[in-house]
Design a protein around this motif. Structure first.
Motif, PDB file in Angstrom:
ATOM      1  N   GLU A 183      -4.324  -8.840  -4.865  1.00 19.83           N
ATOM      2  CA  GLU A 183      -4.762  -9.382  -6.334  1.00 19.83           C
ATOM      3  C   GLU A 183      -3.024  -9.551  -6.448  1.00 19.83           C
ATOM      4  OE1 GLU A 183      -6.022  -6.223  -8.748  1.00 19.83           O
ATOM      5  OE2 GLU A 183      -8.356  -6.574  -8.550  1.00 19.83           O
ATOM      6  N   PRO A 184      -2.538 -10.503  -7.830  1.00 19.81           N
ATOM      7  CA  PRO A 184      -1.584 -11.033  -8.351  1.00 19.81           C
ATOM      8  C   PRO A 184      -0.460  -9.463  -8.598  1.00 19.81           C
ATOM      9  CG  PRO A 184      -3.252 -12.028  -9.071  1.00 19.81           C
ATOM     10  CD  PRO A 184      -3.360 -10.656  -8.161  1.00 19.81           C
ATOM     11  N   ASP A 185      -1.633  -8.464  -9.805  1.00 19.43           N
ATOM     12  CA  ASP A 185      -0.068  -7.139  -9.645  1.00 19.43           C
ATOM     13  C   ASP A 185      -0.127  -6.738  -8.377  1.00 19.43           C
ATOM     14  OD1 ASP A 185      -2.401  -5.990  -9.065  1.00 19.43           O
ATOM     15  OD2 ASP A 185      -2.292  -5.352 -11.086  1.00 19.43           O
ATOM     16  N   MET A 186      -0.468  -6.939  -7.304  1.00 21.87           N
ATOM     17  CA  MET A 186       0.054  -5.432  -6.016  1.00 21.87           C
ATOM     18  C   MET A 186       1.459  -6.160  -5.861  1.00 21.87           C
ATOM     19  SD  MET A 186      -3.673  -5.343  -4.165  1.00 21.87           S
ATOM     20  CE  MET A 186      -2.995  -3.985  -3.373  1.00 21.87           C
ATOM     21  N   ALA A 196       4.072  -6.614  -8.028  1.00 21.71           N
ATOM     22  CA  ALA A 196       4.578  -6.183  -8.363  1.00 21.71           C
ATOM     23  C   ALA A 196       6.085  -5.505  -8.121  1.00 21.71           C
ATOM     24  CB  ALA A 196       4.009  -5.523 -10.042  1.00 21.71           C
ATOM     25  N   ASP A 203       7.953  -7.312  -6.608  1.00 14.99           N
ATOM     26  CA  ASP A 203       9.241  -8.219  -6.993  1.00 14.99           C
ATOM     27  C   ASP A 203       9.799  -7.559  -8.157  1.00 14.99           C
ATOM     28  OD1 ASP A 203       7.451 -11.094  -6.105  1.00 14.99           O
ATOM     29  OD2 ASP A 203       6.453 -10.203  -8.070  1.00 14.99           O
ATOM     30  N   ARG A 225       5.647  -9.841   0.050  1.00 17.72           N
ATOM     31  CA  ARG A 225       4.441 -10.208   0.262  1.00 17.72           C
ATOM     32  C   ARG A 225       3.599 -10.361   1.022  1.00 17.72           C
ATOM     33  NH1 ARG A 225       3.019 -13.292  -5.438  1.00 17.72           N
ATOM     34  NH2 ARG A 225       4.740 -12.041  -6.827  1.00 17.72           N
ATOM     35  N   THR A 271       4.507  -0.776  -0.440  1.00 14.14           N
ATOM     36  CA  THR A 271       5.581  -0.411  -1.212  1.00 14.14           C
ATOM     37  C   THR A 271       6.064  -0.592  -0.407  1.00 14.14           C
ATOM     38  OG1 THR A 271       5.023   1.557  -2.398  1.00 14.14           O
ATOM     39  CG2 THR A 271       3.765   0.489  -3.051  1.00 14.14           C
TER      40      THR A 271
END
Length: 234
Positions: free
Chosen positions: A69-72, A74, A77, A91, A101
């Motif tokens: 998911e996009p927030d994964m 975060a 970034d 990514r 992470t």
């Protein structure tokens, strides 16, 4: 299971003497000492060998690509500026394994660094086998054999790691490769068979600068990362 199997990891750490230093396979030292370097492994992984002892270095429980998911992204970034080559590489790793992470990886990799340093200086081939690729393991064992044949010993205190940063990340098929620059501080001396210091110092602290690459097949049930390359950071 979370990102780390801390119970297994720290039981393993308890069995390792953290105050020993990997001589000659580590990178450039600053100061008056002669820069030791016996092994620069090429950045290739020789694969996972069956029957190894597998201490939990950094665990990445497998999850499918469909869970991304996009927030994964975060955490990626926050660690590396979006749009940079490092960010894109991280990514890709997260896409292959959403549990990854950067921050947790760096924490586990620095622990692994100390463990490998200790095992090498102790001549602990069994511990090294579960932490290194076949190519790097063979190089370390050859250096240990040569050192023992000369009757040399290492006396060292691991002062700590000053800095550790991921500088490169990439996927090669299902294999994630993460490269770190590690700056550590050591008090280290190599003694000959007559206990005479032939390299380093028993008191002075020196800086050791290394670039190490760890690898893991993200689709493997084996959660462990292994060291596949070492080189001096110029």
């Amino acid at each position: 299971m979370g990102s780390f199997d801390f119970v297994t990891f720290f039981f393993f750490v308890a069995a390792v003497i953290i105050f020993i230093q990997l001589r000659s396979v580590l990178g450039k030292r600053t100061g008056s000492e002669r820069p030791p370097r016996e092994q620069t492994a090429r950045r290739e992984q020789a694969g996972t060998e069956g029957g190894m002892d597998d201490p939990k270095v950094v665990t990445l429980p497998r999850r499918g690509r469909e869970n991304v998911e996009p927030d994964m992204f975060a955490a990626v970034d926050a660690y590396a500026e979006p749009g940079t080559e490092l960010n894109e590489g991280l990514r890709e790793v997260v896409t292959a394994d959403p549990s990854f992470t950067p921050q947790e990886f760096v924490g586990g990799a620095t622990m692994a660094y100390e463990m490998i340093v200790s095992a090498y200086a102790d001549g602990d081939r069994k511990a090294l086998k579960g932490l290194l690729s076949r190519e790097v393991f063979d190089g370390f064992v050859a250096a240990i054999d040569e050192r023992e044949a000369r009757g040399e010993t290492v006396r060292s205190n691991f002062v700590g790691i000053e800095k550790a940063n991921i500088i490169q990340a990439e996927m090669k098929g299902t294999e994630a490769n993460i490269t770190l620059r590690i700056i550590s501080q050591l008090i280290s001396a190599t003694l000959d068979k007559d206990d005479k210091v032939i390299e380093g110092d028993l008191v002075d602290v020196t800086d050791v600068n290394d670039v190490w690459t760890f690898s893991r097949d993200t689709r493997s049930k084996d959660p462990n990362w292994r060291l596949i390359a070492t080189e001096a950071d110029q």
